[in-house]
Every structure is written in structure tokens, then in C-alpha cells.
Design a protein around this motif. Structure first.
Motif, PDB file in Angstrom:
ATOM      1  N   MET A   1       0.838  -1.162   0.000  1.00  9.08           N
ATOM      2  CA  MET A   1       0.000   0.000   0.000  1.00  9.08           C
ATOM      3  C   MET A   1       0.897   1.243   0.000  1.00  9.08           C
ATOM      4  O   MET A   1       1.793   1.359   0.822  1.00  9.08           O
ATOM      5  N   GLU A   2       0.652   2.150  -0.947  1.00  8.21           N
ATOM      6  CA  GLU A   2       1.482   3.343  -1.083  1.00  8.21           C
ATOM      7  C   GLU A   2       1.275   4.319   0.077  1.00  8.21           C
ATOM      8  O   GLU A   2       0.146   4.615   0.453  1.00  8.21           O
ATOM      9  N   ILE A   3       2.404   4.812   0.606  1.00 11.64           N
ATOM     10  CA  ILE A   3       2.381   5.816   1.663  1.00 11.64           C
ATOM     11  C   ILE A   3       2.740   7.185   1.097  1.00 11.64           C
ATOM     12  O   ILE A   3       2.189   8.193   1.491  1.00 11.64           O
ATOM     13  N   TYR A   4       3.700   7.200   0.162  1.00  7.08           N
ATOM     14  CA  TYR A   4       4.197   8.467  -0.364  1.00  7.08           C
ATOM     15  C   TYR A   4       4.715   8.275  -1.779  1.00  7.08           C
ATOM     16  O   TYR A   4       5.306   7.248  -2.090  1.00  7.08           O
ATOM     17  N   LYS A   5       4.498   9.302  -2.617  1.00  6.63           N
ATOM     18  CA  LYS A   5       5.059   9.297  -3.956  1.00  6.63           C
ATOM     19  C   LYS A   5       5.417  10.730  -4.340  1.00  6.63           C
ATOM     20  O   LYS A   5       4.632  11.648  -4.138  1.00  6.63           O
ATOM     21  N   TYR A   6       6.620  10.880  -4.865  1.00  2.29           N
ATOM     22  CA  TYR A   6       7.101  12.177  -5.339  1.00  2.29           C
ATOM     23  C   TYR A   6       7.681  11.959  -6.722  1.00  2.29           C
ATOM     24  O   TYR A   6       8.412  10.997  -6.950  1.00  2.29           O
ATOM     25  N   LYS A   7       7.370  12.882  -7.618  1.00  2.33           N
ATOM     26  CA  LYS A   7       7.892  12.769  -8.980  1.00  2.33           C
ATOM     27  C   LYS A   7       8.208  14.163  -9.499  1.00  2.33           C
ATOM     28  O   LYS A   7       7.387  15.072  -9.398  1.00  2.33           O
ATOM     29  N   LYS A  83      11.963  -0.775   9.068  1.00  2.78           N
ATOM     30  CA  LYS A  83      11.138  -1.621   9.924  1.00  2.78           C
ATOM     31  C   LYS A  83      10.388  -0.783  10.937  1.00  2.78           C
ATOM     32  O   LYS A  83      10.978   0.008  11.664  1.00  2.78           O
ATOM     33  N   LEU A  84       9.072  -0.967  10.968  1.00  2.22           N
ATOM     34  CA  LEU A  84       8.191  -0.322  11.940  1.00  2.22           C
ATOM     35  C   LEU A  84       7.393  -1.396  12.663  1.00  2.22           C
ATOM     36  O   LEU A  84       7.320  -2.538  12.201  1.00  2.22           O
ATOM     37  N   LYS A  85       6.735  -1.029  13.739  1.00  2.00           N
ATOM     38  CA  LYS A  85       5.833  -1.965  14.414  1.00  2.00           C
ATOM     39  C   LYS A  85       4.715  -2.391  13.467  1.00  2.00           C
ATOM     40  O   LYS A  85       4.249  -3.514  13.507  1.00  2.00           O
ATOM     41  N   GLN A  86       4.273  -1.448  12.617  1.00  6.66           N
ATOM     42  CA  GLN A  86       3.144  -1.702  11.722  1.00  6.66           C
ATOM     43  C   GLN A  86       3.524  -2.534  10.486  1.00  6.66           C
ATOM     44  O   GLN A  86       2.651  -2.974   9.760  1.00  6.66           O
ATOM     45  N   GLY A  87       4.814  -2.731  10.246  1.00 10.13           N
ATOM     46  CA  GLY A  87       5.248  -3.497   9.084  1.00 10.13           C
ATOM     47  C   GLY A  87       6.544  -2.948   8.517  1.00 10.13           C
ATOM     48  O   GLY A  87       7.236  -2.167   9.161  1.00 10.13           O
ATOM     49  N   VAL A  88       6.848  -3.332   7.289  1.00 11.62           N
ATOM     50  CA  VAL A  88       8.080  -2.920   6.635  1.00 11.62           C
ATOM     51  C   VAL A  88       7.736  -1.973   5.490  1.00 11.62           C
ATOM     52  O   VAL A  88       6.920  -2.294   4.626  1.00 11.62           O
ATOM     53  N   ILE A  89       8.370  -0.800   5.511  1.00 15.55           N
ATOM     54  CA  ILE A  89       8.203   0.165   4.435  1.00 15.55           C
ATOM     55  C   ILE A  89       9.351  -0.008   3.453  1.00 15.55           C
ATOM     56  O   ILE A  89      10.512  -0.086   3.858  1.00 15.55           O
ATOM     57  N   THR A  90       9.031  -0.077   2.176  1.00 15.90           N
ATOM     58  CA  THR A  90      10.035  -0.113   1.130  1.00 15.90           C
ATOM     59  C   THR A  90      10.013   1.236   0.419  1.00 15.90           C
ATOM     60  O   THR A  90       8.958   1.683  -0.038  1.00 15.90           O
ATOM     61  N   SER A 109       6.116   2.409   0.072  1.00 13.00           N
ATOM     62  CA  SER A 109       4.919   1.593   0.272  1.00 13.00           C
ATOM     63  C   SER A 109       5.158   0.665   1.454  1.00 13.00           C
ATOM     64  O   SER A 109       6.289   0.377   1.821  1.00 13.00           O
ATOM     65  N   ILE A 110       4.053   0.219   2.049  1.00 15.61           N
ATOM     66  CA  ILE A 110       4.124  -0.669   3.209  1.00 15.61           C
ATOM     67  C   ILE A 110       3.302  -1.911   2.911  1.00 15.61           C
ATOM     68  O   ILE A 110       2.317  -1.859   2.172  1.00 15.61           O
ATOM     69  N   GLU A 111       3.738  -3.014   3.489  1.00 18.14           N
ATOM     70  CA  GLU A 111       2.971  -4.258   3.346  1.00 18.14           C
ATOM     71  C   GLU A 111       1.550  -3.991   3.813  1.00 18.14           C
ATOM     72  O   GLU A 111       1.346  -3.350   4.836  1.00 18.14           O
ATOM     73  N   SER A 112       0.586  -4.451   3.052  1.00 18.37           N
ATOM     74  CA  SER A 112      -0.795  -4.148   3.449  1.00 18.37           C
ATOM     75  C   SER A 112      -1.364  -5.216   4.364  1.00 18.37           C
ATOM     76  O   SER A 112      -0.966  -6.360   4.359  1.00 18.37           O
ATOM     77  N   ARG A 117      -3.674  -0.558   6.942  1.00 21.35           N
ATOM     78  CA  ARG A 117      -4.541   0.357   6.190  1.00 21.35           C
ATOM     79  C   ARG A 117      -4.949   1.556   7.045  1.00 21.35           C
ATOM     80  O   ARG A 117      -4.920   2.688   6.597  1.00 21.35           O
ATOM     81  N   VAL A 118      -5.304   1.308   8.290  1.00 23.30           N
ATOM     82  CA  VAL A 118      -5.682   2.394   9.203  1.00 23.30           C
ATOM     83  C   VAL A 118      -4.477   3.302   9.452  1.00 23.30           C
ATOM     84  O   VAL A 118      -4.586   4.528   9.413  1.00 23.30           O
ATOM     85  N   PHE A 119      -3.313   2.696   9.683  1.00 22.09           N
ATOM     86  CA  PHE A 119      -2.075   3.450   9.891  1.00 22.09           C
ATOM     87  C   PHE A 119      -1.791   4.348   8.688  1.00 22.09           C
ATOM     88  O   PHE A 119      -1.517   5.542   8.843  1.00 22.09           O
ATOM     89  N   VAL A 120      -1.876   3.795   7.487  1.00 19.77           N
ATOM     90  CA  VAL A 120      -1.596   4.559   6.268  1.00 19.77           C
ATOM     91  C   VAL A 120      -2.616   5.681   6.076  1.00 19.77           C
ATOM     92  O   VAL A 120      -2.250   6.815   5.763  1.00 19.77           O
ATOM     93  N   MET A 121      -3.878   5.376   6.268  1.00 21.83           N
ATOM     94  CA  MET A 121      -4.911   6.391   6.079  1.00 21.83           C
ATOM     95  C   MET A 121      -4.724   7.575   7.029  1.00 21.83           C
ATOM     96  O   MET A 121      -5.003   8.714   6.659  1.00 21.83           O
ATOM     97  N   THR A 122      -4.228   7.321   8.238  1.00 16.85           N
ATOM     98  CA  THR A 122      -4.050   8.416   9.194  1.00 16.85           C
ATOM     99  C   THR A 122      -2.732   9.170   8.988  1.00 16.85           C
ATOM    100  O   THR A 122      -2.661  10.354   9.275  1.00 16.85           O
TER     101      THR A 122
END
Length: 148
Positions: A1-7, A83-90, A109-112, A117-122
Motif C-alpha cells: 500500500m502506497e504511503i508516499y510518492k514524489y515525482k 522496519k516499523l511496528k506496523q510493518g516494513v516500508i520499502t 509503500s508498506i505491506e498491506s 490500512r488504518v495506519f496509512v490512512m491516518t
């Protein structure tokens, strides 16, 4: 699940100029106001297998993250896992030469999973605002250097 994108497809700098800043922790700490410290646990710094801890300061809070570079191509790209408590961000930081300019893409992005999903949405709106501001400062600094 995408957390951030910059282009940014039109940076007035070479990939080598961009990576001059990416590879310089002092410059990164000066440019990225949220970056407080980078502590390495391996000899290599921007090579595959490099392990390090970053300390961020966001809204009067301190966050520490364990990271590892899992892929690196000199002056072109770095892929890192956080590495976070909520998962792994790549996070992938990729620079492509386009004539005398460069194209930069940064994507995290983070493993969904349901909790993720709640973490990412907030966090996603806050991450976007903070990181876009920081990335714009980064690009401005790189282009200033490249023009001199």
C-alpha cells in the motif's frame, strides 16, 4: 500500500549532482529539517547491505527507524527497507537522466493488512505535506549547486 510518492521530471541537474547530496549525510541533515541523525551499523553507507538508524523530529516528537539498503545502483537508485511496528516500508529513490536534466521518483509503500490500512490512512496526508516540502527544498539545493 502506497504511503508516499514524489515525482519531478525536470530537475536541472545530473544524476551525479543529485547523488552528491543523497550520499552526504551532513547535507541531508541541513536540507531535511526533520532529519536529526543517521547512525550506521555497517562500514558501507550507500551500498547494498548498509544498515543504519535514522532519527526524525516531527511536530515535537522523535522517531527512530531501523533501515537497510537492499538495492543500490551508483548515482541512479537506492531501495531501502524501514522496519516499523506496523510493518516494513520499502522506499525507492530513483534518478533517470533525461538529456541535460534528470527525472526523480521517490516512492514508499508498506505491506498491506487491515491494521496497516488504518495506519496509512491516518499518516499519509501528513507524510505527503511534510515530505513534499522537504523534497522541494532538496531539489532547490541540488539545482543551485548544479548551476554553479
Amino acid at each position: 500500500m502506497e504511503i508516499y510518492k514524489y515525482k519531478n521530471e525536470d530537475i536541472a541537474a545530473s544524476p551525479e549532482d543529485i547523488f552528491r547530496f543523497v550520499n552526504d549525510d551532513k547535507a541531508l541533515k541541513r536540507i531535511f529539517s526533520i532529519l536529526k541523525d543517521v547512525e550506521y551499523h555497517t562500514k558501507g553507507r550507500r551500498v547494498k547491505g548498509s544498515k543504519f538508524r535514522i532519527t526524525l523530529g516531527v511536530r515535537n516528537k522523535t522517531y527512530r527507524f531501523r533501515n537497510e539498503i537492499v538495492e543500490a545502483v551508483k548515482d541512479r537508485s537506492i531501495t531501502m527497507k524501514t522496519k516499523l511496528k506496523q510493518g516494513v516500508i520499502t522506499t525507492v529513490f530513483n534518478v533517470t537522466p533525461v538529456g541535460e536534466h534528470s527525472k526523480l521518483t521517490v516512492q514508499s509503500s508498506i505491506e498491506s493488512g487491515m491494521g496497516v490500512r488504518v495506519f496509512v490512512m491516518t499518516t499519509k496526508p501528513l507524510v505527503k505535506v511534510i515530505m513534499n516540502k522537504e523534497m522541494n527544498k532538496f531539489i532547490e539545493e541540488v539545482e543551485e549547486y548544479s548551476a554553479s
